[in-house]
Design an enzyme around this catalytic site. Structure first.
Site, PDB file in Angstrom:
ATOM      1  N   GLU A   1       3.572  -8.848 -13.810  1.00  0.00           N
ATOM      2  CA  GLU A   1       2.533  -9.792 -14.251  1.00  0.00           C
ATOM      3  C   GLU A   1       2.984 -10.519 -15.523  1.00  0.00           C
ATOM      4  O   GLU A   1       2.725 -11.716 -15.683  1.00  0.00           O
ATOM      5  CB  GLU A   1       1.212  -9.053 -14.503  1.00  0.00           C
ATOM      6  CG  GLU A   1       0.067  -9.975 -14.885  1.00  0.00           C
ATOM      7  CD  GLU A   1      -1.258  -9.239 -14.931  1.00  0.00           C
ATOM      8  OE1 GLU A   1      -1.998  -9.283 -13.927  1.00  0.00           O
ATOM      9  OE2 GLU A   1      -1.562  -8.608 -15.972  1.00  0.00           O
TER      10      GLU A   1
ATOM     11  N   HIS B   1      -6.753 -14.763 -14.474  1.00  0.00           N
ATOM     12  CA  HIS B   1      -7.230 -13.384 -14.596  1.00  0.00           C
ATOM     13  C   HIS B   1      -8.678 -13.382 -15.101  1.00  0.00           C
ATOM     14  O   HIS B   1      -9.005 -14.116 -16.035  1.00  0.00           O
ATOM     15  CB  HIS B   1      -6.322 -12.645 -15.581  1.00  0.00           C
ATOM     16  CG  HIS B   1      -6.447 -11.157 -15.536  1.00  0.00           C
ATOM     17  ND1 HIS B   1      -7.577 -10.499 -15.939  1.00  0.00           N
ATOM     18  CD2 HIS B   1      -5.572 -10.199 -15.127  1.00  0.00           C
ATOM     19  CE1 HIS B   1      -7.394  -9.193 -15.790  1.00  0.00           C
ATOM     20  NE2 HIS B   1      -6.186  -8.982 -15.293  1.00  0.00           N
ATOM     21  N   PRO B   2      -9.537 -12.558 -14.484  1.00  0.00           N
ATOM     22  CA  PRO B   2     -10.954 -12.577 -14.878  1.00  0.00           C
ATOM     23  C   PRO B   2     -11.202 -11.972 -16.263  1.00  0.00           C
ATOM     24  O   PRO B   2     -12.243 -12.215 -16.869  1.00  0.00           O
ATOM     25  CB  PRO B   2     -11.633 -11.717 -13.805  1.00  0.00           C
ATOM     26  CG  PRO B   2     -10.559 -10.783 -13.332  1.00  0.00           C
ATOM     27  CD  PRO B   2      -9.283 -11.584 -13.400  1.00  0.00           C
TER      28      PRO B   2
ATOM     29  N   ASP C   1      -3.008  -8.096  -4.207  1.00  0.00           N
ATOM     30  CA  ASP C   1      -3.223  -6.668  -4.452  1.00  0.00           C
ATOM     31  C   ASP C   1      -4.049  -6.070  -3.311  1.00  0.00           C
ATOM     32  O   ASP C   1      -4.960  -6.729  -2.793  1.00  0.00           O
ATOM     33  CB  ASP C   1      -4.013  -6.461  -5.755  1.00  0.00           C
ATOM     34  CG  ASP C   1      -3.118  -6.131  -6.941  1.00  0.00           C
ATOM     35  OD1 ASP C   1      -1.901  -6.381  -6.856  1.00  0.00           O
ATOM     36  OD2 ASP C   1      -3.649  -5.631  -7.954  1.00  0.00           O
ATOM     37  N   VAL C   2      -3.770  -4.821  -2.968  1.00  0.00           N
ATOM     38  CA  VAL C   2      -4.481  -4.188  -1.857  1.00  0.00           C
ATOM     39  C   VAL C   2      -5.831  -3.593  -2.283  1.00  0.00           C
ATOM     40  O   VAL C   2      -6.735  -3.424  -1.459  1.00  0.00           O
ATOM     41  CB  VAL C   2      -3.611  -3.085  -1.207  1.00  0.00           C
ATOM     42  CG1 VAL C   2      -3.496  -1.838  -2.100  1.00  0.00           C
ATOM     43  CG2 VAL C   2      -4.145  -2.702   0.158  1.00  0.00           C
TER      44      VAL C   2
ATOM     45  N   ALA D   1       0.867  -1.182   0.000  1.00  0.00           N
ATOM     46  CA  ALA D   1       0.000   0.000   0.000  1.00  0.00           C
ATOM     47  C   ALA D   1       0.899   1.226   0.000  1.00  0.00           C
ATOM     48  O   ALA D   1       1.194   1.810   1.039  1.00  0.00           O
ATOM     49  CB  ALA D   1      -0.909  -0.015   1.221  1.00  0.00           C
TER      50      ALA D   1
ATOM     51  N   GLY E   1       1.818   5.073  -1.230  1.00  0.00           N
ATOM     52  CA  GLY E   1       1.124   6.300  -1.616  1.00  0.00           C
ATOM     53  C   GLY E   1      -0.347   6.219  -1.258  1.00  0.00           C
ATOM     54  O   GLY E   1      -0.726   5.717  -0.194  1.00  0.00           O
TER      55      GLY E   1
HETATM   56  N1  UDP Z   1       0.502  -0.239  -5.683  1.00  0.00           N
HETATM   57  C1  UDP Z   1       0.671   0.678  -4.656  1.00  0.00           C
HETATM   58  N2  UDP Z   1       0.767   2.006  -4.939  1.00  0.00           N
HETATM   59  C2  UDP Z   1       0.699   2.489  -6.226  1.00  0.00           C
HETATM   60  C3  UDP Z   1       0.511   1.558  -7.279  1.00  0.00           C
HETATM   61  C4  UDP Z   1       0.415   0.208  -6.970  1.00  0.00           C
HETATM   62  O1  UDP Z   1       0.722   0.282  -3.486  1.00  0.00           O
HETATM   63  O2  UDP Z   1       0.782   3.714  -6.422  1.00  0.00           O
HETATM   64  C5  UDP Z   1       0.429  -1.678  -5.354  1.00  0.00           C
HETATM   65  C6  UDP Z   1      -0.911  -2.040  -4.736  1.00  0.00           C
HETATM   66  O3  UDP Z   1      -0.737  -3.137  -3.855  1.00  0.00           O
HETATM   67  C7  UDP Z   1      -1.721  -2.467  -5.944  1.00  0.00           C
HETATM   68  C8  UDP Z   1      -0.662  -3.190  -6.758  1.00  0.00           C
HETATM   69  O4  UDP Z   1       0.543  -2.444  -6.544  1.00  0.00           O
HETATM   70  O5  UDP Z   1      -2.822  -3.277  -5.571  1.00  0.00           O
HETATM   71  C9  UDP Z   1      -0.941  -3.300  -8.266  1.00  0.00           C
HETATM   72  O6  UDP Z   1      -1.352  -2.072  -8.817  1.00  0.00           O
HETATM   73  P1  UDP Z   1      -2.869  -1.821  -9.271  1.00  0.00           P
HETATM   74  O7  UDP Z   1      -3.785  -2.479  -8.293  1.00  0.00           O
HETATM   75  O8  UDP Z   1      -3.067  -0.350  -9.481  1.00  0.00           O
HETATM   76  O9  UDP Z   1      -2.915  -2.588 -10.658  1.00  0.00           O
HETATM   77  P2  UDP Z   1      -4.250  -3.159 -11.337  1.00  0.00           P
HETATM   78  O10 UDP Z   1      -4.825  -4.181 -10.438  1.00  0.00           O
HETATM   79  O11 UDP Z   1      -5.173  -2.001 -11.530  1.00  0.00           O
HETATM   80  O12 UDP Z   1      -3.751  -3.733 -12.640  1.00  0.00           O
HETATM   81 MN    MN Z   2      -5.101  -4.190  -8.377  1.00  0.00          MN
END
Ligand code: UDP
Ligand code: MN
Length: 306
Positions: free
Chosen positions: A256, A186-187, A164-165, A75, A77
């Site tokens: 990924e 991946h969905p 992912d958070v 997590a 920023g």
């Molecule tokens: N993340 C973060 N800060 C950021 C960008 C990404 O902590 O500014 C981490 C966070 O855990 C996030 C993961 O990296 O869930 C993957 O990025 P994101 O979820 O934006 O990718 P998406 O799922 O949209 O492809």
């Molecule tokens: Mn994500």
């Protein structure tokens, strides 16, 4: 770190499955079951869907083994805003009744919400630097997972999941998901032809996948397995990402893409269906009987640094 070091330093839970005598459950069948989904890969790894497993039976088997599960979640920023829902819903749905240790990596340690956790569950906060590019935050996860396993987890926890958070749990995610190397489909692409998967398509990258290669498109937002296996995955993806960077190339979807390349060569021993990482904006398809974990709708412009 050599393979030898790895195998000597990581304990693996005993693979023997001991049932509870007297436990009553529905008779399994080899001729009746779900017909709308495939529950086995061509290399005979289970693909976990609702209706293919008995949670009570599995929990009773794994309770005896007293297993422990580490979770990593980043997590950095503004993404700290997702932490509260993630942690609260994990308490309700993620390995309930088991030992779970959540490792939060953040540049805002003071803003990690205090969420009440059940006995046997705990949280540790690790400080990490911020970054001006979200691609870098996302990509550096592999390095931090590798180091966490080497420095803090080995000999202590059994399994690890890296999540992912920006997501919430909505349904059970438990012992049915355990395996040596676990990938989540991946969905967004599971009904598509492999040539349309968003793999890295430039042969200069170490994440390259040819149009006629690939089993599934796996997500970078959830993967796991035994510490030893996830350590090898993180180490390999990190190295390939860094070696690419030295040559001025960044794979299409950062780690990924590297994870997908890794799983093509190192087949996962268990594959989780898209029930295990849906996206809130996507309408539920009929084969999705339950959504267990799902990415929330977010406005990228508001939360990412670039
Ligand atoms: N993340 C973060 N800060 C950021 C960008 C990404 O902590 O500014 C981490 C966070 O855990 C996030 C993961 O990296 O869930 C993957 O990025 P994101 O979820 O934006 O990718 P998406 O799922 O949209 O492809
Ligand atoms: Mn994500």
């Amino acid at each position: 770190m050599t393979e030898r070091f790895v195998s000597e330093h990581f304990k693996s839970p005993d693979s023997h499955l001991v049932a509870t005598d007297g436990l009553q459950y529905q008779q399994p069948s080899i001729t009746h079951g779900r017909t709308d989904i495939v529950s086995l890969t061509p290399w005979l790894a289970p693909i976990v869907w609702e209706g293919t497993f008995n949670p009570v039976l599995l929990d009773s088997v794994y309770q005896k083994k007293n297993i422990s599960i580490a979770v990593t979640v980043f997590a950095v920023g503004k993404y700290i805003m997702f932490m509260k829902d993630f942690l609260e819903t994990a308490e309700q749905h993620f390995f309930v009744g088991f030992r779970v240790h959540v490792h939060v990596f953040t540049d805002r340690p003071n803003e990690v919400p205090k969420v009440k956790m059940a006995d046997g569950r705990k949280l540790s906060v690790h400080s990490v630097p911020n970054s001006k590019r979200w691609q870098e935050i996302s990509a550096r996860r592999m390095e931090m997972i590798q180091k966490l396993i080497e420095e803090k987890l080995k000999g202590d926890m059994d399994y690890i999941f890296c999540l992912d958070v920006d997501s919430k749990f909505h349904g059970r995610w438990g012992t049915e998901s355990l395996g040596e190397l676990v990938a989540v489909i991946h969905p967004g692409y599971y009904r598509d032809h492999r040539s349309r998967f968003p793999y890295e398509r430039r042969s200069a990258s170490r994440a390259y996948m040819a149009p006629d290669e690939g089993d599934f498109y796996y997500c970078g937002g959830a993967f796991g397995g035994l510490l030893k296996e996830v350590h090898q995955l993180a180490q390999t993806c990190r190295k390939n990402f860094e070696d690419d960077a030295k040559e001025g190339i960044e794979a299409a979807w950062q780690e990924e893409s590297h994870l997908n390349r890794y799983m093509w060569i190192n087949k996962p021993s268990k594959v989780l269906s898209p029930e295990y990482l849906w996206q809130d904006f996507k309408p539920r398809n009929p084969e999705i009987l339950i959504i267990r974990f799902s990415g929330v709708v977010k406005n990228y412009n508001d939360i990412r640094p670039n």
